[in-house]
Scaffold this motif. Structure first.
Motif, PDB file in Angstrom:
ATOM      1  N   ARG A  78      38.944  36.444  39.897  1.00  0.00           N
ATOM      2  CA  ARG A  78      39.288  37.658  39.884  1.00  0.00           C
ATOM      3  C   ARG A  78      38.084  38.662  39.908  1.00  0.00           C
ATOM      4  N   ASP A 113      37.085  48.592  46.952  1.00  0.00           N
ATOM      5  CA  ASP A 113      37.888  47.222  46.610  1.00  0.00           C
ATOM      6  C   ASP A 113      38.310  47.101  45.280  1.00  0.00           C
ATOM      7  N   VAL A 173      45.018  42.428  42.501  1.00  0.00           N
ATOM      8  CA  VAL A 173      45.317  41.197  43.264  1.00  0.00           C
ATOM      9  C   VAL A 173      44.777  41.836  44.802  1.00  0.00           C
ATOM     10  N   ASN A 174      43.430  41.927  44.756  1.00  0.00           N
ATOM     11  CA  ASN A 174      42.949  42.500  46.239  1.00  0.00           C
ATOM     12  C   ASN A 174      41.939  41.353  46.750  1.00  0.00           C
ATOM     13  N   PRO A 219      50.314  34.369  47.214  1.00  0.00           N
ATOM     14  CA  PRO A 219      51.426  35.134  46.442  1.00  0.00           C
ATOM     15  C   PRO A 219      51.397  34.575  45.146  1.00  0.00           C
ATOM     16  N   SER A 262      45.176  37.417  47.395  1.00  0.00           N
ATOM     17  CA  SER A 262      46.329  37.917  48.181  1.00  0.00           C
ATOM     18  C   SER A 262      46.806  36.836  49.408  1.00  0.00           C
ATOM     19  N   ASP A 263      45.970  35.974  49.511  1.00  0.00           N
ATOM     20  CA  ASP A 263      46.278  34.977  50.631  1.00  0.00           C
ATOM     21  C   ASP A 263      47.430  34.092  49.896  1.00  0.00           C
ATOM     22  N   SER A 271      40.593  38.265  48.741  1.00  0.00           N
ATOM     23  CA  SER A 271      41.599  37.774  49.675  1.00  0.00           C
ATOM     24  C   SER A 271      41.974  36.205  49.169  1.00  0.00           C
ATOM     25  N   LYS A 325      49.918  35.866  42.068  1.00  0.00           N
ATOM     26  CA  LYS A 325      50.385  37.045  41.140  1.00  0.00           C
ATOM     27  C   LYS A 325      51.003  36.463  39.903  1.00  0.00           C
TER      28      LYS A 325
END
Ligand code: CUA
Length: 152
Positions: free
Chosen positions: A95, A34, A40-41, A49, A46-47, A43, A52
């Motif tokens: 992060r 992971d 951006v890993n 966007p 990534s849930d 959850s 980003k």
């Protein structure tokens, strides 16, 4: 007779230890995969966007959303600007490790947890400047982890 019992008991213990080690190694392996995946890993990241490209988004006449990513030892974005008389919803994640997100002098105070998104809504009536601080110990430069919120 008792010797046999002891033998069985110690066998059970040994098997227990071995499976602990094996499962521990597998767990660590998964975590490393992971982490090496890069940015951006988690959850929580990534849930949404929006994480980003963290920052302020206008979603209504007086409504704003602010996406904040905490990491050792900065907030992204470091400076947040919103107009006075606005309703601001913060979405905060991390992060890496657990951080805090506190807008000094307001009731905005939450944790930034990897894999989760904290949501708080605050109304800003008056122009002014607020410090943003991390209030969860997160490592060596924890005390340097700060940002700024400007209400214009
Ligand atoms: Cu981040 Cu303390």
């Amino acid at each position: 007779k008792y010797e046999k019992l002891w033998l069985i008991a110690s066998l059970v213990l040994i098997v227990g230890f071995i499976s602990t080690i094996v499962f521990g190694a597998v767990g660590a392996g998964v975590k490393m995969v992971d982490d090496s995946g890069g940015q951006v890993n988690a959850s929580g990241l990534s849930d949404h966007p929006e994480f980003k490209d963290p920052g302020v988004r206008k979603v209504g006449s007086n409504e704003y959303e602010v996406y904040v990513v905490a990491q050792q030892f900065i907030f992204n974005p470091e400076t947040i600007e919103v107009p006075a008389n606005s309703n601001v919803t913060f979405y905060v994640t991390s992060r890496d490790v657990i951080h805090g997100f506190e807008v000094v002098g307001t009731n905005a105070n939450t944790m930034a947890v990897p894999g989760e998104v904290s949501k708080i809504t605050v109304q800003f009536d008056e122009p002014g400047e607020h410090g943003i601080v991390c209030n969860e110990y997160c490592g060596g430069a924890h005390h340097d982890m700060e940002g700024k919120l400007i209400v214009r």
